[in-house]
Design an enzyme around this catalytic site. Structure first.
Site, PDB file in Angstrom:
ATOM      1  N   TYR A 138       0.906  -1.191  -0.028  1.00  0.00           N
ATOM      2  CA  TYR A 138      -0.100   0.185   0.022  1.00  0.00           C
ATOM      3  C   TYR A 138       0.873   1.291  -0.201  1.00  0.00           C
ATOM      4  O   TYR A 138       1.577   1.430   0.923  1.00  0.00           O
ATOM      5  CB  TYR A 138      -0.887  -0.092   1.286  1.00  0.00           C
ATOM      6  N   LYS A 166      -1.472  -1.590  -3.684  1.00  0.00           N
ATOM      7  CA  LYS A 166      -2.637  -0.475  -3.586  1.00  0.00           C
ATOM      8  C   LYS A 166      -2.008   0.873  -3.953  1.00  0.00           C
ATOM      9  O   LYS A 166      -1.178   1.111  -3.375  1.00  0.00           O
ATOM     10  CB  LYS A 166      -3.512  -0.411  -2.224  1.00  0.00           C
TER      11      LYS A 166
END
Length: 295
Positions: A138, A166
């Site tokens: 992420y 992400k």
């Protein structure tokens, strides 16, 4: 192109953590989870930024993950946030999530201490070695203070159970580099960029606005998958103002919790240092929800 995290393609919702009197409100939480399952959401992501992970205790963090897994009962994927700026702490949270039955782990880039690129590499390698769960990198430098450069993510893609990214840098150039050079499943981390990111080859979105209108985000992802750009544009422009307000009126998750309260689906309560919208911001949010047809 086949990607190794394809099971997570489509809509993942970055769940809020409902609160009542300073404690997690599990009764309301169950209702919110059922709402997502019924909508057909592919994956739920509890205790991320939107879930107020920085202000939940470690015990609450682990209990929330276990509760979501138990409530979902296999009806969709669960990819909780288990990251930390301490590699040892991230490993501990990840192994706890794995024991609870999570399907993957969402690993925010170590924040505040600003590792080198080699530090990022070693952090994620350690997580991949310690846990059998698919790992989702992420990358959100606006919050963490430092970007994980594309070259580092490309190196990490050589590790088998690093499966997803992400991508929340806001850079389509960075997304392009990662998608072109790896078989990682890239998920958009900014609601308003879902269409352009999927046009490049991203496979879905980890969405904040999906807390409110999951079916509309699913429709956007499905249109892009089908190559129906006209339908996708229509979905994008319908969602755009709502996405802008969910992430632009104030710091996430303040606006989405206010919206959920206005819709009668949450108390709107936040943990300090997060504070409610100012009256003029709340008025703008009400206007946006009304224009969308939700109020």
């Amino acid at each position: 192109m086949s990607t190794r995290g394809e099971a997570f393609a489509g809509l993942s919702v970055a769940l809020i953590t409902p609160l009542r009197d300073g404690r997690v409100d599990y009764e309301t939480f169950k209702q919110q989870i059922e709402f997502q399952v019924e909508a057909g959401t592919r994956c739920l992501c509890p205790v991320g930024t939107t879930g107020e992970s920085p202000t939940l205790s470690h015990d609450e963090h682990e209990r929330v993950i276990a509760f979501v897994v138990e409530t979902v009962a296999g009806r969709c994927k669960v990819m909780p946030g288990t990251g930390s700026n301490s590699t040892a702490e991230a490993v501990r949270l990840t192994l706890s999530a794995e024991r609870a039955g999570a399907d993957a782990a969402l690993q925010v880039a170590p924040y505040y201490n600003k590792p080198t690129q080699q530090g990022f590499f070693e952090h994620y390698r350690r997580l991949a070695e310690e846990s059998s769960l698919p790992q989702c990198i992420y990358n959100i430098p606006g919050r963490t203070g430092k970007n994980i450069e594309p070259e580092t993510i490309i190196r990490l893609a050589e590790i088998p159970n690093i499966a997803l990214v992400k991508e929340a840098t806001g850079s389509l150039d960075q997304a392009s580099q990662i998608i072109a050079a790896t078989d990682l499943t890239v998920l958009c981390g900014d609601d308003s960029l879902t269409l352009p990111m999927m046009a490049l080859g991203a496979r879905g979105v980890v969405s904040v606005v999906g807390n409110i209108v999951p079916r509309d985000v699913i429709a956007l992802c499905a249109a892009m998958d089908a190559g129906d750009l006209a339908a996708a544009r229509s979905c994008h422009f319908k969602l755009f103002a709502l996405c802008r307000d969910m992430l632009g009126l104030s710091t996430n998750p303040i606006p989405v919790k206010a919206a959920m309260q206005l819709l009668g689906r949450d108390t709107g309560e936040l943990l300090l240092p997060m504070t409610p919208l100012e009256p003029e911001q709340l008025a703008m949010l009400k206007k946006s929800l009304t224009a969308y047809g939700l109020l």
